[in-house]
Scaffold this active site. Structure first.
Site, PDB file in Angstrom:
ATOM      1  N   GLU A   1       0.834  -1.203   0.000  1.00 31.59           N
ATOM      2  CA  GLU A   1       0.000   0.000   0.000  1.00 31.59           C
ATOM      3  C   GLU A   1       0.858   1.238   0.000  1.00 31.59           C
ATOM      4  O   GLU A   1       2.033   1.212   0.375  1.00 31.59           O
ATOM      5  CB  GLU A   1      -0.974  -0.049   1.174  1.00 31.59           C
ATOM      6  CG  GLU A   1      -0.698   0.707   2.433  1.00 31.59           C
ATOM      7  CD  GLU A   1       0.678   0.527   3.018  1.00 31.59           C
ATOM      8  OE1 GLU A   1       1.249   1.586   3.376  1.00 31.59           O
ATOM      9  OE2 GLU A   1       1.197  -0.582   3.131  1.00 31.59           O
ATOM     10  N   GLU A  58       4.517  -0.476   1.373  1.00 31.94           N
ATOM     11  CA  GLU A  58       4.752  -0.826  -0.041  1.00 31.94           C
ATOM     12  C   GLU A  58       4.741  -2.333  -0.277  1.00 31.94           C
ATOM     13  O   GLU A  58       5.000  -2.793  -1.385  1.00 31.94           O
ATOM     14  CB  GLU A  58       6.118  -0.323  -0.553  1.00 31.94           C
ATOM     15  CG  GLU A  58       6.365   1.139  -0.494  1.00 31.94           C
ATOM     16  CD  GLU A  58       7.763   1.509  -1.014  1.00 31.94           C
ATOM     17  OE1 GLU A  58       8.490   0.635  -1.522  1.00 31.94           O
ATOM     18  OE2 GLU A  58       8.123   2.687  -0.900  1.00 31.94           O
TER      19      GLU A  58
END
Ligand SMILES: Cc1cc2nc3c(=O)[nH]c(=O)nc-3n(C[C@H](O)[C@H](O)[C@H](O)COP(=O)(O)O)c2cc1C
Length: 734
Positions: A559, A702
């Site tokens: 994310e 991430e």
């Protein structure tokens, strides 16, 4: 007051030998009765929260049509006659075992889903009030397959044109079903002229835009020309292979992608975009209609060839202009297809790419929409709700496969329990896939969901909001940490814009799925509407479906969203009951003053909304982010497809809490990749009963922590396949 309540008490995870002090992965109750005893499986998580059918965005015009009546409608008759043509969710082999063990259960769940998606008991008057007065809305559409505008259509006079008889229809459907793309097992037998002529005639009867018939067929038999084409294709194949993530490249190496040299005849199918002149009917607004028409000629050729027992392989590993030059074709032609044609030893039952595990067939029920996109329904069926359908397909771990996994772990040439937590993961993979040993979760893909947050306005982070979009560009350019880690472990990075504040340019690798350009500020109102929250969850479910259908055997959460640890802290506070001060962390590394403000912001949002953990979608809508919602969908989607999902950091932990509140058994698919430095993450993992594989104070997001854990998960599955047992290796047991 945080408004946080316990949905139900969760007993502490039961400690397990040989490290009794350490918490272990908490598993769900298993299907099939007998639960293996060691390592011990923890008890049931809280009750499932029923996903309430959302208020229909449009009226349910079909509600009045009795389902029973539809079931006896004549429409499905031909589907019954040709079951192979009907693709349903059942086609994914992830579900195969359901049919044996859980057929009744599945049917029941499907019924429930159908019930849930039927129009809820709503006062028709209020339903009408909700109805958008949109001329395009399917207000009048009957549910029997007849046209909505039948009232105005001319009344039929006399009988309709006759259909083919059963045998003829069966032959047509059979050739479509049994047409295959062939790359292996060609024979050198020559193709008689009359056979090739029939095949070309079939191609030439294809439909075409404005009847322009833009195709030409160049029949190539010369070995020299075929060798030249083979060289061109090989070069492109090598370039493509280099572009693949390691996990995929291994698989690709095994695949044959052309049979240019093995077939007696190659056929080049071209499209002449100028044929028919300037005024070709239907082509003036859509120039691509010319090559589309030629593609239809290819399909006709392919089907006719199948009927003749001829195999056809379509090769598209060419630089088109290079091929035009090499073949001396007129420069204005498009090359639509390069086909390798010849007799074959056999036609495989399934696409070769499916047999090789490169892809899976998408069920028909995923791709048929009734009236509006997203309203999925097969003819004769009520539209189904994607979320409810997904939840209904989530099952606990399979007891039989789980038991076999424990047995196998005991017999492997190592002391029992010596692989610690990894043994638990291997058993989980077996129970999830219903196979022992379980499939090795490779290839894998990390889905990085990106979204912005209205709460950014409250000064919860020093980073400007534009950084979200800039980092998305970095992911797509391959320059972020997640890219480096993904390359190292051979995973694919899939970037999904689910709510970035700015418009992002179309870029290869980016899935444009924006629900809205950032959430609203949760301290002044709800972050999103319930409908938006559900939409973002569906983005996650669809992403899981796409990645699994593309052959991925593990999904990883990732994310990106400046300020998203604020939303994560709020979600975690609600679902764990912890005070905001305990679960709000420094995120990207904020100072004491900003941390105090951030904690206060979380507290204020919770006071404003008093979120009810028994209403997980309401909680998401009030204080979540689009990327949280999408991760919820990824988890539910992965679980429904029996595919493991490796969780990354604090935002994934928050999403997992929401997903568990929607469907407790989602945890069957969840593996905690790592434990982040964020205090909220520890609280989330404890609540979930998941033990992280990596604990290195990472706080990047991430998907980086999940990526680091991937090789461990793959290693444990591989060990199940490759490690000898005491019997097979002749090693004496203790
Ligand atoms: C437009 C198009 C291009 C294709 N190009 C290739 C190709 O370059 N190499 C290859 O191995 N298969 C190629 N194929 C074949 C597909 O891989 C194949 O159709 C798909 O896997 C489904 O298998 P089936 O045709 O046997 O049902 C192509 C198919 C189409 C429709």
């Amino acid at each position: 007051a945080t408004g946080a309540q316990e949905p139900a008490p969760v007993p502490a995870p039961v400690a397990q030998e040989p490290h009794p002090a350490q918490p272990v992965g908490q598993f769900l109750p298993v299907d099939g009765g007998q639960v293996p005893t060691t390592p011990h499986l923890a008890p049931t998580p809280p009750e499932a929260v029923l996903v309430p059918p959302e208020a229909a965005p449009e009226p349910e015009p079909f509600a009045a049509a009795p389902v029973a009546e539809e079931a006896v409608a004549p429409v499905p008759a031909s589907r019954e006659a040709d079951p192979e043509l009907v693709q349903s969710v059942d086609d994914l082999d992830t579900r195969g075992a359901d049919e044996d063990d859980h057929g009744a259960e599945a049917a029941e769940a499907a019924e429930e889903t159908a019930d849930a998606t039927e129009a809820p008991a709503v006062d028709p008057a209020s339903q009408e009030a909700l109805a958008p007065q949109d001329a395009l809305a399917p207000q009048e559409a009957p549910h029997d397959g007849s046209s909505a505008g039948a009232a105005e259509a001319p009344q039929p006079v006399g009988p309709a044109a006759p259909a083919y008889d059963d045998a003829e229809r069966a032959a047509v459907l059979k050739v479509m079903r049994e047409r295959r793309d062939i790359r292996n097992g060609f024979r050198s037998d020559p193709i008689p002229h009359e056979v090739l002529l029939r095949v070309l005639e079939a191609a030439h009867t294809a439909p075409s835009v404005g009847h322009s018939q833009p195709w030409d067929f160049v029949v190539i038999r010369s070995a020299d020309t075929r060798r030249a084409m083979h060289e061109l294709a090989t070069r492109q194949r090598d370039a493509y292979a280099k572009s693949l993530p390691k996990g995929r490249a291994k698989q690709f190496k095994e695949l044959k992608i052309e049979a240019i040299l093995d077939t007696p005849v190659n056929i080049v199918v071209t499209a002449d975009p100028t044929r028919g002149g300037r005024h070709t009917l239907g082509r003036h607004t859509q120039p691509q209609m010319a090559p589309y028409s030629s593609a239809l000629a290819v399909e006709n050729l392919w089907l006719a060839a199948r009927a003749e027992g001829l195999g056809v392989g379509w090769v598209s590993f060419f630089d088109e202009r290079e091929m035009v030059r090499a073949l001396g074709l007129p420069e204005h032609l498009d090359v639509v297809a390069y086909l390798c044609v010849g007799y074959v030893d056999e036609f495989p039952d399934e696409p070769e790419l499916m047999q090789a595990g490169w892809s899976k067939r998408r069920p028909l029920s995923w791709v048929v929409h009734e009236e509006t996109y997203g309203r999925r329904a097969l003819p004769g069926e009520a539209p189904h709700d994607l979320l409810a359908e997904t939840v209904a397909q989530i099952r606990p771990l399979d007891a039989k496969a789980l038991g076999e996994a424990w047995e196998r772990q005991k017999r492997m040439t190592k002391p029992a329990g010596a692989l610690g937590m990894l043994e638990i993961i291997s058993a989980q993979l077996s129970g999830l896939s219903r196979q022992c040993p379980p499939p090795i979760p490779e290839p894998a893909a990390v889905a990085v969901f990106a979204g912005d947050h209205g709460v950014h306005a409250q000064g919860v982070t020093p980073w400007p909001q534009e950084v979200t979009a800039q980092m998305v560009a970095n992911f797509l350019g391959g320059g972020a940490v997640c890219n480096a880690f993904a390359t190292q472990v051979g995973a694919e990075v899939c970037v999904v814009d689910v709510g970035v504040a700015t418009d992002l340019p179309a870029t290869p690798g980016l899935l444009p799925r924006k629900v809205r350009a950032g959430t609203s500020d949760m301290t002044t109102g709800t972050a999103m509407t319930r409908e938006e929250a559900k939409q973002a969850i569906e983005v996650g479910i669809e992403t899981a479906r796409d990645l699994v259908a593309a052959g991925n055997k593990a999904l990883l959460t990732g994310e990106m969203g400046i300020a998203n640890t604020t939303a994560s802290a709020a979600l975690i506070s609600v679902f764990t009951g912890a005070d905001p001060a305990e679960v709000t962390g420094r995120g990207t590394g904020i100072n004491d003053e900003t941390l105090a403000r951030k904690t206060e912001v979380v507290r204020r949002a919770l006071e404003l909304h008093q979120p009810d953990p028994a209403d997980p979608i309401g909680v998401l809508a009030a204080i979540g982010g689009f990327e949280h919602a999408a991760m919820v969908g990824l988890l539910l989607g992965g679980a429904s497809l029996r595919t493991p999902v490796i969780l990354d950091g604090v935002s994934a932990g928050a999403a997992a809490l929401v997903a568990r509140a929607i469907a407790p058994e989602v945890l069957a698919a969840c593996i905690a990749g790592h434990r982040s430095a964020e205090p909220g993450h520890v609280a989330a993992l404890n609540k979930l009963g998941l033990r992280p594989l990596v604990d290195l104070d990472l706080r990047l997001g991430e998907g980086t922590g999940a990526l680091l854990a991937l090789p461990m998960v793959q290693s444990t599955a591989r060990a199940m396949h490759e490690v000898a047992t005491f019997d097979s290796a002749g090693v004496t047991e203790k």
